[in-house]
Write a protein that holds these residues in place. Structure first.
Motif, PDB file in Angstrom:
ATOM      1  N   THR A   1      49.604  30.303  45.538  1.00 17.33           N
ATOM      2  CA  THR A   1      48.252  29.989  45.070  1.00 17.33           C
ATOM      3  C   THR A   1      47.488  29.296  46.190  1.00 17.33           C
ATOM      4  OG1 THR A   1      48.956  29.836  42.767  1.00 17.33           O
ATOM      5  CG2 THR A   1      46.892  28.726  43.337  1.00 17.33           C
TER       6      THR A   1
ATOM      7  N   ARG B   1      44.375  30.834  40.682  1.00 17.63           N
ATOM      8  CA  ARG B   1      44.697  29.501  40.162  1.00 17.63           C
ATOM      9  C   ARG B   1      44.981  29.517  38.664  1.00 17.63           C
ATOM     10  NH1 ARG B   1      40.343  27.649  43.701  1.00 17.63           N
ATOM     11  NH2 ARG B   1      39.019  28.052  41.927  1.00 17.63           N
ATOM     12  N   TYR B   2      44.214  30.305  37.904  1.00 16.72           N
ATOM     13  CA  TYR B   2      44.402  30.293  36.452  1.00 16.72           C
ATOM     14  C   TYR B   2      45.811  30.730  36.050  1.00 16.72           C
ATOM     15  CZ  TYR B   2      43.849  35.380  35.908  1.00 16.72           C
ATOM     16  OH  TYR B   2      44.024  36.748  35.962  1.00 16.72           O
TER      17      TYR B   2
ATOM     18  N   VAL C   1      48.096  27.731  36.728  1.00 10.84           N
ATOM     19  CA  VAL C   1      47.832  26.690  35.731  1.00 10.84           C
ATOM     20  C   VAL C   1      48.495  27.058  34.399  1.00 10.84           C
ATOM     21  CG1 VAL C   1      46.031  25.599  34.320  1.00 10.84           C
ATOM     22  CG2 VAL C   1      45.727  25.813  36.802  1.00 10.84           C
ATOM     23  N   LEU C   2      48.397  28.307  33.985  1.00 13.86           N
ATOM     24  CA  LEU C   2      49.030  28.741  32.727  1.00 13.86           C
ATOM     25  C   LEU C   2      50.551  28.641  32.816  1.00 13.86           C
ATOM     26  CD1 LEU C   2      46.736  31.771  31.836  1.00 13.86           C
ATOM     27  CD2 LEU C   2      46.923  29.609  30.572  1.00 13.86           C
TER      28      LEU C   2
ATOM     29  N   SER D   1      51.413  24.869  32.793  1.00 11.91           N
ATOM     30  CA  SER D   1      51.138  24.271  31.480  1.00 11.91           C
ATOM     31  C   SER D   1      52.239  24.635  30.499  1.00 11.91           C
ATOM     32  CB  SER D   1      49.782  24.743  30.949  1.00 11.91           C
ATOM     33  OG  SER D   1      48.754  24.301  31.801  1.00 11.91           O
TER      34      SER D   1
ATOM     35  N   LYS E   1      48.362  39.454  35.673  1.00 11.23           N
ATOM     36  CA  LYS E   1      47.600  39.427  34.402  1.00 11.23           C
ATOM     37  C   LYS E   1      48.557  39.374  33.212  1.00 11.23           C
ATOM     38  CE  LYS E   1      43.460  41.379  36.245  1.00 11.23           C
ATOM     39  NZ  LYS E   1      42.728  42.505  36.628  1.00 11.23           N
TER      40      LYS E   1
ATOM     41  N   ALA F   1      49.637  35.899  32.739  1.00 11.63           N
ATOM     42  CA  ALA F   1      48.580  35.103  32.097  1.00 11.63           C
ATOM     43  C   ALA F   1      48.589  35.282  30.584  1.00 11.63           C
ATOM     44  CB  ALA F   1      47.216  35.471  32.675  1.00 11.63           C
TER      45      ALA F   1
END
Length: 178
Positions: free
Chosen positions: A76, A83-84, A87-88, A91, A152, A155
């Motif tokens: 990243t 980034r998303y 982060v997922l 988290s 994806k 995500a």
């Protein structure tokens, strides 16, 4: 011997990060492949040599998770993973770790096995990282598109697997004692 292989995998992590941040993706990819082989080999040797230990039981998944998480951060930072997605992933992992620690510490629940979506998520993460690193090393037509689709999918799978873990934990904690 199996625990030494796991420790060697942990030892390789900072060198992979250094190579990624320096743009030496071929070396980083080779280290990733060595780490992958050592991961398979340590479990195989532990069973074959009857050297399954409590240390290995905890150390192996920690090494795996640390390797994946560190690669997500480094890639990243290098601008190769959105980034998303990272982060997922973090988290989800943080939430699961927090819940598992609380349940373990309170003696509420000790058996915390991976769920179907958790295993799928980890598998897709591994394949995505291998594809991404291979794409930085070799000119393989269509690999960037495959990697983007895998990212994806992560995500979607990361929050889905977190929700499945939460559902499983709630059901097991609220189940009547046998």
């Amino acid at each position: 011997m199996p625990n030494l292989l796991t420790m060697a995998r942990l030892f390789m992590i900072p060198f992979m990060v250094i190579e990624i941040l320096d743009g030496n993706f071929t070396v980083a990819f080779i280290l990733l492949m060595i780490a992958g082989v050592s991961d398979g080999l340590d479990g195989l040797l532990a069973r074959w040599l009857s050297q399954q230990t409590t240390l290995g039981l905890y150390l192996d998944p920690i090494a795996d998770k640390l390797l994946l998480s560190t690669l997500f951060i480094a890639l990243t930072h290098a601008g190769l993973i959105p980034r998303y997605v990272t982060v997922l992933v973090f988290s989800r992992d943080f939430g699961i770790l927090l819940i598992a620690t609380l349940l373990f510490a309170t003696h509420t629940l000790r058996d915390f096995r991976p769920s179907f979506f958790g295993k799928a998520n980890t598998f897709v993460q591994i394949v995505a990282l291998v594809c991404l690193m291979a794409g930085q090393t070799f000119a393989i037509p269509g690999l960037k598109m495959v990697t983007d689709l895998l990212l994806k999918a992560i995500a979607v799978l990361a929050p889905l697997s977190a929700a499945q873990y939460a559902w499983i934990v709630i059901r097991r904690v609220n189940a009547p004692a046998a």
